[in-house]
Design an enzyme around this catalytic site. Structure first.
Site, mmCIF file in Angstrom:
data_model
loop_
_atom_site.group_PDB
_atom_site.id
_atom_site.type_symbol
_atom_site.label_atom_id
_atom_site.label_comp_id
_atom_site.label_asym_id
_atom_site.label_seq_id
_atom_site.Cartn_x
_atom_site.Cartn_y
_atom_site.Cartn_z
ATOM 1 N N CYS A 110 46.991 27.881 -42.659
ATOM 2 C CA CYS A 110 46.339 28.223 -41.396
ATOM 3 C C CYS A 110 46.886 27.310 -40.309
ATOM 4 C CB CYS A 110 44.831 28.030 -41.540
ATOM 5 S SG CYS A 110 43.916 28.410 -40.044
ATOM 6 N N HIS A 153 41.792 37.227 -43.169
ATOM 7 C CA HIS A 153 41.905 35.821 -42.744
ATOM 8 C C HIS A 153 41.487 35.686 -41.274
ATOM 9 C CE1 HIS A 153 44.127 31.792 -42.728
ATOM 10 N NE2 HIS A 153 43.977 32.033 -41.436
ATOM 11 N N GLU A 154 41.958 36.620 -40.433
ATOM 12 C CA GLU A 154 41.633 36.547 -38.989
ATOM 13 C C GLU A 154 40.154 36.814 -38.740
ATOM 14 O OE1 GLU A 154 43.792 35.030 -37.581
ATOM 15 O OE2 GLU A 154 45.327 35.492 -39.076
ATOM 16 N N HIS A 157 37.950 33.925 -39.318
ATOM 17 C CA HIS A 157 37.901 32.962 -38.204
ATOM 18 C C HIS A 157 36.819 33.319 -37.192
ATOM 19 C CE1 HIS A 157 41.162 30.113 -38.733
ATOM 20 N NE2 HIS A 157 42.044 31.076 -38.983
HETATM 21 C C1 NB4 Z 1 47.523 33.518 -41.036
HETATM 22 C C2 NB4 Z 1 47.944 34.022 -42.415
HETATM 23 C C3 NB4 Z 1 47.674 33.058 -43.544
HETATM 24 C C4 NB4 Z 1 47.492 33.909 -44.786
HETATM 25 C C5 NB4 Z 1 51.389 34.786 -45.037
HETATM 26 C C6 NB4 Z 1 52.202 34.165 -43.940
HETATM 27 C C7 NB4 Z 1 52.340 32.645 -42.191
HETATM 28 C C8 NB4 Z 1 49.741 32.436 -40.623
HETATM 29 C C9 NB4 Z 1 48.230 32.254 -40.576
HETATM 30 C C10 NB4 Z 1 47.150 35.289 -44.316
HETATM 31 C C11 NB4 Z 1 47.194 35.264 -42.829
HETATM 32 C C12 NB4 Z 1 47.904 31.964 -39.125
HETATM 33 C C13 NB4 Z 1 45.776 32.655 -38.237
HETATM 34 C C14 NB4 Z 1 53.661 33.060 -41.947
HETATM 35 C C15 NB4 Z 1 54.185 34.066 -42.748
HETATM 36 C C16 NB4 Z 1 55.895 35.796 -43.217
HETATM 37 C C17 NB4 Z 1 56.478 36.746 -42.178
HETATM 38 C C18 NB4 Z 1 58.072 37.022 -40.415
HETATM 39 C C19 NB4 Z 1 59.148 36.390 -39.597
HETATM 40 C C20 NB4 Z 1 58.145 34.282 -39.921
HETATM 41 C C21 NB4 Z 1 57.033 34.891 -40.736
HETATM 42 C C22 NB4 Z 1 56.506 33.948 -41.769
HETATM 43 F F1 NB4 Z 1 54.336 32.523 -40.939
HETATM 44 N N1 NB4 Z 1 51.636 33.206 -43.196
HETATM 45 N N2 NB4 Z 1 51.776 31.645 -41.414
HETATM 46 N N3 NB4 Z 1 50.451 31.505 -41.326
HETATM 47 N N4 NB4 Z 1 46.520 31.700 -38.894
HETATM 48 N N5 NB4 Z 1 53.450 34.610 -43.724
HETATM 49 N N6 NB4 Z 1 55.466 34.570 -42.556
HETATM 50 N N7 NB4 Z 1 57.544 36.098 -41.406
HETATM 51 O O1 NB4 Z 1 50.248 33.363 -40.041
HETATM 52 O O2 NB4 Z 1 46.017 30.496 -39.090
HETATM 53 O O3 NB4 Z 1 44.421 32.478 -38.333
HETATM 54 O O4 NB4 Z 1 58.618 35.221 -38.953
HETATM 55 NI NI NI Z 2 43.998 30.818 -39.723
#
Ligand code: NB4
Ligand code: NI
Length: 183
Positions: A110, A153-154, A157
């Protein structure tokens, strides 16, 4: 990234307020900012340039605003194709959950939690989600696997829940029967 609220700030534990329509200018800007963060963070050059952590979702409380709004941007595997899910979800409600549970194989991270917390985060494998978009248009969509996990997850929050609340304290990698791995 420097403006993202970190764990310990009470706003992350609050129940967010419903958003009314038509959106105020302030709320429109918030929606645009939440989506812009994801777009910028998913661009490798810009992500590096601005020293961001990549994200596929971002909820308003994470930027200090206790409102029922979050951006979700789940890109297609082939980056030239249209995203699997891309929208700002407002006043979202999960109207139904599958009995089957699923967890991301890599666990979750997160943007508001600086340290890595290992373990599976069991969630519904499939959901039916109702929400309004920035124009106030109602959507009812069925999501499965990865986009379903991101939306849960969102939405957590918006109710003051963080991913690690769901990790089994005694056995973080415990698997329930009939639970699927999601990549
Ligand atoms: C939200 C996610 C955590 C688990 C799974 C993942 C990343 C987040 C948090 C479920 C939701 C943010 C919001 C990533 C990521 C895969 C796809 C595409 C190209 C890079 C990107 C990297 F960055 N979690 N980060 N965490 N949060 N996959 N990816 N890729 O998004 O805290 O509440 O760019
Ligand atoms: Ni988060």
């Amino acid at each position: 990234m420097k403006d993202i609220v970190r764990d310990g700030d009470p706003v992350l534990r609050q129940q967010a307020q419903n958003v009314s329509f038509p959106l105020s200018e302030e709320d429109k800007q918030l929606a645009a900012d939440l989506m812009e963060y994801l777009e910028v963070s998913q661009n490798p050059e810009l992500c590096e340039k601005y020293q961001l952590r990549a994200g596929v979702g971002l909820a308003a409380p994470q930027v200090g605003v206790s409102k029922m709004m979050a951006s979700v941007l789940v890109p297609a595997e082939d980056e030239n194709e249209k995203p699997i899910f891309k929208d700002v979800i407002i006043n979202p409600v999960i109207v139904s959950n599958s009995v089957q549970r699923g967890a991301l194989t890599e666990g979750e991270g997160c943007l508001s939690v600086d340290k890595e917390i290992p373990g599976y985060v069991p969630r519904a494998a499939r959901i039916t989600l109702k929400y309004q978009d920035v124009d106030g248009v109602e959507h009812k969509v069925r999501l499965k696997n990865y986009p379903a996990i991101v939306c849960q997850h969102e939405i957590d929050h918006l109710h003051g829940t963080l991913f690690y609340d769901h990790i089994n304290k005694d056995d973080p990698f415990h698997r329930e029967d009939d639970e699927v791995f999601i990549y």
